[in-house]
Write an enzyme that holds these catalytic residues in place. Sequence first.
Site, short mmCIF file in Angstrom:
data_model
loop_
_atom_site.label_atom_id
_atom_site.label_comp_id
_atom_site.label_asym_id
_atom_site.label_seq_id
_atom_site.Cartn_x
_atom_site.Cartn_y
_atom_site.Cartn_z
N ARG A 138 -14.55 1.98 33.04
CA ARG A 138 -14.36 1.53 31.66
C ARG A 138 -13.23 2.32 30.99
NH1 ARG A 138 -20.22 1.54 31.97
NH2 ARG A 138 -21.12 -0.44 31.28
N CYS B 283 4.67 3.26 -10.10
CA CYS B 283 4.06 2.09 -10.73
C CYS B 283 4.33 0.80 -9.97
CB CYS B 283 4.52 1.95 -12.18
SG CYS B 283 6.30 1.68 -12.37
N GLY C 8 9.60 2.89 -9.41
CA GLY C 8 9.36 1.45 -9.28
C GLY C 8 9.66 1.05 -7.85
N GLY D 194 -13.48 -4.13 22.95
CA GLY D 194 -13.12 -5.38 23.60
C GLY D 194 -11.65 -5.55 23.91
N HIS E 24 6.01 -12.64 -6.68
CA HIS E 24 5.43 -12.72 -8.03
C HIS E 24 3.96 -13.09 -7.98
CE1 HIS E 24 4.36 -14.90 -11.75
NE2 HIS E 24 4.98 -13.87 -12.32
N TYR F 8 0.71 11.09 -10.90
CA TYR F 8 -0.22 9.96 -10.97
C TYR F 8 0.31 8.79 -10.14
CZ TYR F 8 2.96 7.72 -14.35
OH TYR F 8 4.06 7.15 -14.97
N ASN G 169 8.78 -1.29 -5.87
CA ASN G 169 9.07 -2.67 -5.44
C ASN G 169 10.59 -2.85 -5.35
OD1 ASN G 169 6.30 -3.08 -5.62
ND2 ASN G 169 6.41 -3.98 -7.65
N ASP G 170 11.28 -2.54 -6.44
CA ASP G 170 12.75 -2.68 -6.44
C ASP G 170 13.43 -1.58 -5.65
OD1 ASP G 170 12.92 -5.05 -7.77
OD2 ASP G 170 13.35 -4.21 -9.74
N ARG H 196 7.13 -0.51 -20.28
CA ARG H 196 8.48 -0.77 -19.77
C ARG H 196 9.16 -1.78 -20.68
NH1 ARG H 196 9.07 -3.67 -14.07
NH2 ARG H 196 8.47 -5.47 -15.33
N ARG I 104 4.11 -4.45 -18.52
CA ARG I 104 5.28 -5.31 -18.37
C ARG I 104 5.43 -6.16 -19.64
NH1 ARG I 104 2.60 -5.71 -13.11
NH2 ARG I 104 3.94 -4.89 -11.44
N MET J 30 -9.62 -3.56 25.79
CA MET J 30 -9.20 -3.18 27.14
C MET J 30 -10.27 -3.59 28.15
SD MET J 30 -7.31 0.45 26.34
CE MET J 30 -8.57 1.07 25.23
N LYS K 3 -15.01 7.64 24.34
CA LYS K 3 -16.14 7.39 25.24
C LYS K 3 -16.37 8.57 26.17
CE LYS K 3 -16.72 3.26 26.57
NZ LYS K 3 -16.46 1.92 27.17
N ARG L 216 -20.80 6.11 19.86
CA ARG L 216 -19.57 6.28 19.08
C ARG L 216 -19.91 6.06 17.61
NH1 ARG L 216 -16.73 0.84 21.51
NH2 ARG L 216 -18.17 -0.68 20.62
N SER M 285 9.06 7.34 -13.35
CA SER M 285 8.06 6.51 -12.66
C SER M 285 8.79 5.72 -11.58
CB SER M 285 7.36 5.56 -13.62
OG SER M 285 6.38 4.79 -12.94
#
Length: 907
Positions: free
Chosen positions: A96, A865, A800, A105, A473, A885, A802-803, A647, A593, A107, A26, A347, A798
Site C-alpha cells: 500500500r 482590502c 488593493g 484513493g 465583478h 489588519y 485585486n488591481d 475609498r 466602495r 494511489m 500510514k 490516521r 491599504s
Amino acid sequence: MSKYVYTFGGGKADGDATQKNLLGGKGANLAEMNKIGLPVPAGFTITTDVCNYYTDNNKTYPAGLEDQILEGLKNTEEVMGAKFGDSENPLLLSCRSGARESMPGMMDTVLNIGLNEETVAALIKQSGNEHFAWDSYRRFIQMYGDVVLGLKPESKNDPDHFEDILDKARESTGVEHEKDLTVDQLKQIVADFKDVIKKHAGIDFPTDPMEQLRGCISAVFGSWSNDRAVVYRRQYGIPHSWGTATNVQAMVFGNLGDNCATGVGLTRNCSDGTPGFCGDYLINAQGEDVVAGTRTPKRVEESLEKDAPAAYAELNEIGKKLENHYKDVQDIEFTVQKGKVWMLQTRNAKRTGFAAVRIAVDLVNEGLIDAKTALQKRRIPADDLNQLLQPIFDPTAKAEAEKESRLLAKGINAGPGAASGQIVFHASDAEAQYNEDNDKQLILVRRETSPEDLRGMKVAKGILTAFGGASSHAALVSRQMGKTCVCGCADLSIDYDAGTVTVGDTVLKEGDWISVDGFTGEVFNGKIETSPSEVMEVLLGNKKAEDAPTYARYEQLMKWADEHRTLNVRANAEADDAEAAVALGAEGVGLCRTEHMFFDHLDEIREMIFATKQEDRAKALAKLLPFQRDDFTHLFKTMGDRPVTIRLLDPPLHEFLSEHHMHDDPTLGPKLAKEFGVSEEQVKRRVEELAESNPMLGHRGCRLGIVYPEITAMQARAIFEAACALKKEGINCHPEVMVPLAGFKTEFDNQAKVIRDTATEVFKEQGVEVEYMVGTMIEIPRAALTADEIAEQAEFFSFGTNDLTQTTLGMSRDDYKSFIGYYQENDIVPADPFQTVDQTGVGKLMKIGVEGGRSTRKDLKIGICGEHGGDPKSVFFCHEIGLNYVSCSPRRIPIARLAAAQAALDS
C-alpha cells in the site's frame, strides 16, 4: 549506507509517529500503533526517499535497497510465523501507498501478494476453505493486472476485461456478488484472468512471489505520479516533491468465513461531529469490498455489536485509546480474522467544516486538548467555516438531483452557499419582480455582470455568469453580499433576446427553476431544497442562541481565535451590509466602495458628466451630497467607534454612461438631450469621449479627482458632515479617507490637500472637529516601489491586491479564465493569483511597500482590502509581513479571524 526500510511488528518498530515525512502517514502510524501495544500485522515501510529516487532516476532504485527489503521480509516472517512463498505455510502480503498527507484513493494498493498454484493449495489446506483461497487468488490476479500491468480502463470507452469476466460469471449463476460463485467458477475465472494478462499485457502471469512483490512495490511508487494523484495534490496544495512511502504488510483475512469481517471506522462521526465509534463493515469480505462500493456495507454503530460483540467491544476500546493518544478523531481500518481484531491503519480523519468545529470544541471541553491546539489549521481549515455560515443544499436532495441527471454544468465556485430560484436575465427585471413579491426566489443569470446590475444582485438569491473569474465583478460583489455565485460557466449559452439559457440539449427560459452550488461550482436544472445556516440565523437575530448548539460551539471557537490573533479584521462593506459585518465580528470597515452609491443616482451623476464648467459640475454634485452623507451617517452610526475606511470614487465615468447603456435603452439618448439641453449628437459625442480602450488603466481613481477636484471635495464634505453630526450626538466615529490608484507622491498630495482643506471648512461650519486620517490604496507597482515617498503625507496604506495583481502580472481578472485553469493544471502557477496572493511577485511588492512606508513613518497603519483579505493563505502572508489588519467581505470575516489566529499561533 542509508536506511531505506523500517520494520514493524510484534510490539516493536524502527520508526514512530514523528517520522511522517520519511515513512508517510500510514507507515509512521503503523509503527506507532505497534509501540502502544495494538494488534498490527507485521511488515515494513520503504521510505519516501526511495520514491523520489525512483521518480528522478528513470524508475530505478538506490543501491542496497534489495538487501534491506529481504531483511524486512525476514522480520515479517519471524513475527507472523509464516514464510513468503512457502508451499506449506505461506505468508501473503499487501502493498500500500502512504504519503505524509492522506490522499485517500489517489494511489494504488495490491492485496494477497505471493499467491500461485502451490501457495493456493497450501492456503486451502491451512484454512480448510477452498472458496476463500481461490477467491483471494482471483482478487490478486485482477489487482496485479490492473495496478502493476496497467490493464485498468483509463476512459469510459476502454474495456474492463476482468470485470466483464466477473459479470458473465455472476449472470450465468444468477448471483449478485462473487462471494456467491462456486469454487469451480472461481477456478475458471482465475484461468480466464491469466489469459487476459497473456493477451493484453503480452506476458504470463508471474508465479515467482518475489517477482510479484517487486512489481507491486514499483507500481505503488509509480502511482505517486498518476493523474488523479497529481490533480489531488494540486487541489490541496501538497508538494509533488514529497513522494509516497510504500508499506508491505502481512495479510490478515476478513473473508475466511462468517466469523471474519473487515471495515473502516471513525472514532466520531466526521459528517456532523457526533461522538461515538461508527463506520462501515462487511462480514466475510476483504477491505477493498468496503471501499469499492460493490457491496452495501453495514453500519458499525448499528449492528457490529450484534454480529461480533467481542470484536466490537475491542474496537471501541482501541478507538478510545487511539483518540487519547493522537488527541484527534481517528479514521481506522480493521480486519477481524476468526474473531481476532487486527489494525491495518489509523490516521487523523477527514471531516466536514461542521464536524471540525464540533470535534475541536468538544475535545477541549472534554479536557483532551487545549484551545490553542483546537485552533490548528490542520484541525479546522479556516475556509471550512464557510459551511457553518452559508446555506447548503440538503445532501439527500442534491444526491437525488445528480441521480436524475439534472447536473447541467460546472463553473468557478465564486460565492459560497447554495441557492435555488427562478431564472431572470436582467437586473431591472429582478428588481421589479422582487418589488412585486418579496418572497420570490430569483437567480440572476448573466453573460457577465457590471456595477449597474447591483440592484438585481441585491434581490437575487444567487448569481450565475457565463464569463468572468473568481475576482470578476459578480464574484467580488456576491461575496461581499454573502450571495451564492458561480462564475465563468462556459457551457452556458445565454440569449437575452430569446430569454433562454442553453446547455447542450437543455433549453431553459426565464422563470424556469435553476440551482447553483457556490461551494462546488455546480449548476442544476430545477429546484433543490436548501438548509439554512444556524449560525447566521443567530447572528442576525432570527434565532435564540440557547436553541442553537452549533452556534454555541462556533461562538466558543471564535472567542479563542480572537484571544490569540494579532491581526485586526475589518469588512469590505457599505451602509446596507454594515449590520451583518458587525454581527460577524468586523472591527471596522477596511473598504467602503462609494461608487456603489452613485449607481442608485444615475441622473445626478450624468448631469455632472454633461456639465462643461466646474461650477456646473459642483452644482450637479451638490445634488448627490445628501445621498452620500446619509449613507455615511448610517455606516458610521452602525460602526460606532470602529474605524471606517472610505475609498473615494474609483471607476471611470463611462461606467455611468456608455454605448452599452445607450444600446440597452434606446430612449436614453433623447432623454438626456432633453434633460440637459443638448442635441442627441452631442450626447453621442460625449459618450464617445468617455469611452476608453483599456479603462482599468485609464481615467479613474485619483486621476478623476485631480482633473475634477469637485468630485473629491463633494465626497470629503459628505464624509465630514456625517461625522460631525454624529459627534454632536455623542458618537465618536473615526473616518479614514482613502485615495485610490495613486502611483506618484504628487497625485496623493494633490488629493490629500483637497480632503484636508474640505475637512477644515466643514469643522469650521459645524463648530466641531473629528479625528480622521488620509491615506491611499497601494494598488499599482509604482506606489509600492515609492512607498517611502508617499508615506511622507499618507497616514495609512491599504493594499488593493485585486488591481495590484492585475498590474503586476499584466493579467486581466476578467479575461484570465481562458488560460488560468491550464496554468494550474500544468504547474505554471501554484494557485489562482486572484484568490491567493502571489507571494513571490505581488507579495514581494507588498513587502517593499511595508518596509518603504514604515521607513518614513514608523507607526504607519497598513492593511489589505482586496478580496485576498478573506483567503486564509493570504491572511497568513499578511501576518508574516506585519500588516495591521485584513479586510474582506462580511461573510469571510469569521474565516479571516480564524486564519489570523492560526497565523499567530504558527509563528
